[in-house]
Scaffold this active site. Structure first.
Site: not given
Ligand code: CAA
Length: 383
Positions: A159, A364
């Site tokens: 974006t 997001e």
């Molecule tokens: N807040 C804080 N920390 C977080 C978190 C959150 N919401 N989600 C994960 N973490 C941390 C975890 O606690 C973990 O920490 P440790 O290393 O200490 O264990 C670490 O991050 C890794 O997390 P997971 O083990 O849960 O990893 P996962 O691969 O199983 O899951 C996920 C991660 C939640 C799926 C993550 O990849 C995710 O949120 N994916 C979606 C990505 C996203 O939202 N993309 C949007 C792109 S940007 C966009 O769209 C902007 C635009 O232009 C409009």
């Protein structure tokens, strides 16, 4: 939970509403049709302080709270969700990270112009093979002999992609460490090898500009690492927690817009000898729409209020986005039904609201990802 609205909140609502009506609405149909980025509108948003709403005044922002931000986001997105996302990305995903993790030098060089609206920012996390599974970053960053970093890779769905000046870019600095090897960089648009691609031809939010970005041997000074090496993934996740409140309020604005247009239309459109607003079939739709909008608003305000109180709001932000985006799609679809054939043409604007609503269930974090985030937070609470 009690929501307390100050005079400032009311002033923000009035300012955003007036600005949206006077400055954004007149060109919204044409910009959507032709996919034109609202350059002058964005400039004026900056002058109003809407691009760095939660950034302290010390760094060029408006020094307001998250509740003010969602109020403004709803009013702007009600008229044009494209402008809403431009504003949301700059506030939540760019300024917030710089303010939270940046040092004073970075705040002076990057945050101040972004928060005051002199420059625009973008957030580069997604890649062709790293969307929902954001840990799978293929973009690499290796250190050269000067200690600076050389970035190579491709970012997707960015974006403000062709219009931004400053980009928050995530890259792998140590692949073996997986998400703990991801680092966050601040990249100036004019860096050689940094190449925004063509603007995507999208279903909705057509006036916002979305593109891929190629990075070929992009040298980023070591001073431009945001936070610490290997801590980038956490910056991305924390930024997205706040970002999800922004997108939830964008969805809320779309739903509110669809609802208002439906009521207005139902009051003046006559069928069977009376305004269709007097027909029970339409009244049921209007009642359903209003209830969904109100439920979404409560979750959005709750998440924003918790953020303002510095409470953990990961679950609440995901819930607000999940519900508000689902209801935005449903309310916009129903708005077309209320409008009948008129709802199917551009002039009446509800078809645009439906097209714009769909992306709120995708970016997001898709709705499927929001379910995962919510469930993990709940299970953690139970442990
Ligand atoms: N807040 C804080 N920390 C977080 C978190 C959150 N919401 N989600 C994960 N973490 C941390 C975890 O606690 C973990 O920490 P440790 O290393 O200490 O264990 C670490 O991050 C890794 O997390 P997971 O083990 O849960 O990893 P996962 O691969 O199983 O899951 C996920 C991660 C939640 C799926 C993550 O990849 C995710 O949120 N994916 C979606 C990505 C996203 O939202 N993309 C949007 C792109 S940007 C966009 O769209 C902007 C635009 O232009 C409009």
């Amino acid at each position: 939970m009690n929501f307390t609205f100050s005079d400032t909140h009311e002033m923000i609502r009035t300012t955003a509403r007036d600005f949206a009506r006077d400055e954004i609405a007149p060109s919204v149909i044409e910009r959507d049709k032709n996919g034109v980025f609202p350059k002058e509108i964005v400039q004026k948003l900056g002058e109003l302080g809407f691009l760095g709403m939660m950034v302290p005044e010390q760094w060029g922002g408006a020094g307001l709270d998250a509740l003010s931000y969602v109020i403004a986001m709803e009013e702007i997105s009600k008229i044009d969700a494209s402008v809403g996302v431009i504003m949301s990305v700059n506030n939540s995903l760019v300024c917030w990270g710089l303010e939270t993790y940046g040092n004073d030098d970075q705040k002076e060089r990057f945050l101040r112009p972004l928060a005051s609206g002199q420059k625009l920012g973008a957030f580069c996390l997604s890649e062709p093979e790293a969307g929902s599974d954001a840990t799978q970053q293929h973009t690499s960053a290796t250190q050269n002999e000067n200690g600076d970093w050389v970035l190579n890779g491709t970012k997707n769905w960015i974006t403000n992609g062709t219009s931004a000046d400053t980009y928050i870019v995530f890259a792998q600095t140590n692949r073996e460490l997986r998400h703990k090897g991801i680092t966050c960089f601040i990249v100036d648009r004019n860096t050689p090898g940094f190449e925004p691609g063509l603007k995507e031809d999208k279903l909705g939010i057509r006036s916002s500009d979305t593109c891929s970005i190629g990075l070929t041997n992009v040298v980023v000074p070591k001073e431009n690492i945001l936070g610490e090496v290997g801590k980038g993934f956490y910056i991305a996740m924390e930024s997205l927690n706040g970002g999800r409140i922004g997108i939830a309020s964008q969805a809320l604005g779309i739903a509110q817009g669809a609802f208002e247009r439906s009521v207005e239309y139902a009051k003046q459109r006559k069928a069977f000898g009376k305004p269709i607003a007097e027909l029970q079939a339409i009244q049921i739709k209007i009642a359903e729409m209003a209830t969904k909008v109100e439920a979404a608003r409560l979750l959005v305000y709750k998440a924003a209020t918790m953020k303002d109180k510095h409470e953990r709001f990961v679950k609440e932000a995901a819930q607000a986005k999940l519900l508000a985006s689902k209801f935005a799609v449903e309310v916009a679809l129903e708005a077309i039904q209320v409008h009948g054939g008129y709802g199917y043409v551009r002039e009446y604007q509800v078809e645009r609201l439906l097209r714009d609503s769909k992306i709120t269930e995708i970016y997001e974090g898709t709705s499927e990802i929001q379910h995962i985030v919510i469930a993990r937070e709940l299970i953690k609470d139970l442990q």
